[in-house]
Design an enzyme around this catalytic site. Sequence first.
Site, mmCIF file in Angstrom:
data_model
loop_
_atom_site.group_PDB
_atom_site.id
_atom_site.type_symbol
_atom_site.label_atom_id
_atom_site.label_comp_id
_atom_site.label_asym_id
_atom_site.label_seq_id
_atom_site.Cartn_x
_atom_site.Cartn_y
_atom_site.Cartn_z
ATOM 1 N N ALA A 25 1.016 -1.173 0.264
ATOM 2 C CA ALA A 25 0.085 0.169 0.275
ATOM 3 C C ALA A 25 0.794 1.204 -0.293
ATOM 4 C CB ALA A 25 -0.868 -0.582 0.933
ATOM 5 N N GLY A 27 4.182 1.806 -1.070
ATOM 6 C CA GLY A 27 5.097 1.913 -2.033
ATOM 7 C C GLY A 27 4.363 2.026 -3.047
ATOM 8 N N LYS A 220 8.974 8.358 16.930
ATOM 9 C CA LYS A 220 7.799 6.964 16.121
ATOM 10 C C LYS A 220 8.013 6.114 17.196
ATOM 11 C CE LYS A 220 5.249 5.787 12.501
ATOM 12 N NZ LYS A 220 5.493 6.268 11.453
ATOM 13 N N SER A 290 -1.038 -1.542 12.363
ATOM 14 C CA SER A 290 -0.855 -2.592 11.330
ATOM 15 C C SER A 290 0.188 -3.568 11.919
ATOM 16 C CB SER A 290 0.966 -1.908 10.337
ATOM 17 O OG SER A 290 1.283 -1.384 11.499
#
Length: 340
Positions: A25, A27, A220, A290
Amino acid sequence: MILANDSTSANSTLLKQVSIVGAGAIGQLIYHQLSTAVSASKIAVNVISRAEHSQLQPLTFTSLDNTESTQTAEFVGLNDYAQQLPKTDLLIVCVKAYQVCAALKTIIPMLSAECHILLLHNGMGPHLDVAQMLNGQSLSLGTTSQAALKQSLWHTKQTGKGVTQLGILQLPKHFKALESSSQQKSSAQKTLPESLKNILLTAIPQSQWSEDILTMLWQKLAINVAINPLTAIHNCQNGQLAHEQYSDTIIAAVTELVKVANAEHISLELPSVLNRVYQVITLTADNYSSMHQDVQHQRTTEIDSINGFVVQMAKLHGIATPQNQHLVDEIKCLELQYHR
């Protein structure tokens, strides 16, 4: 392949090709952003494929305003690596963290020494191995909070805006000792050409160049060590983590991360980092992480590059990280259940 017309700036004529590794997704999202941005310049954008033969593949993209467009991408097959890879000026790697080194093992030897590599994946760790694989190429790291989902194999929909931060990798002093003198010399002489930097910052909305990208990545990572494993373990949306029952685990995991980051000479302060973690939990309350999605679909997770990276780096400094280790162990147990 996206090619230019003749109205090209002096900077962009120096560029031949941008290649993307990983057609997931993110990429495909980056492909559409780049190919749209360079449509009026002499730059080719392609995708590096694991298939034997090259092919042209239509890619459909749905934007945030639900506008749909299709572009035909050149997927470079294994048989054409030797011909195409030496032309690549910028290689953007968008595969899962645990796939990075395997993907680059066959690619890097065919790249020009002048090529610049950008790693754009969740978590941390692969950059340390990739730095040892370089044959003169320079290396940048990036992180993005853009969101995208595959509607089908070759149809991607952008589902959220987000900031993308990019920057040249500067290895900590204790890792530079691992590099050969020739690698150190070649890396020290190279910076990202302004033409490449301008293409990235123009093509990717809300993108920023950071002179201290490792600090950005650790920030992050602090968000990921809290949200990813807990949402996967408890099968919940991000917002549920705002409940009191999760606070001790979140505080412990992030506290350990901050200690390790500080030992790595990364300046993080626990109160501000925790505040940011809870901000993201609130802002993404309806989202599934994710790692949650990986577990639900019985896929390998990126736990080794998230909480596992904290544990790995802690060992170098003799720092105990029991909470992060516990989260790693719990996710590994979930992965083992896939095959039962």
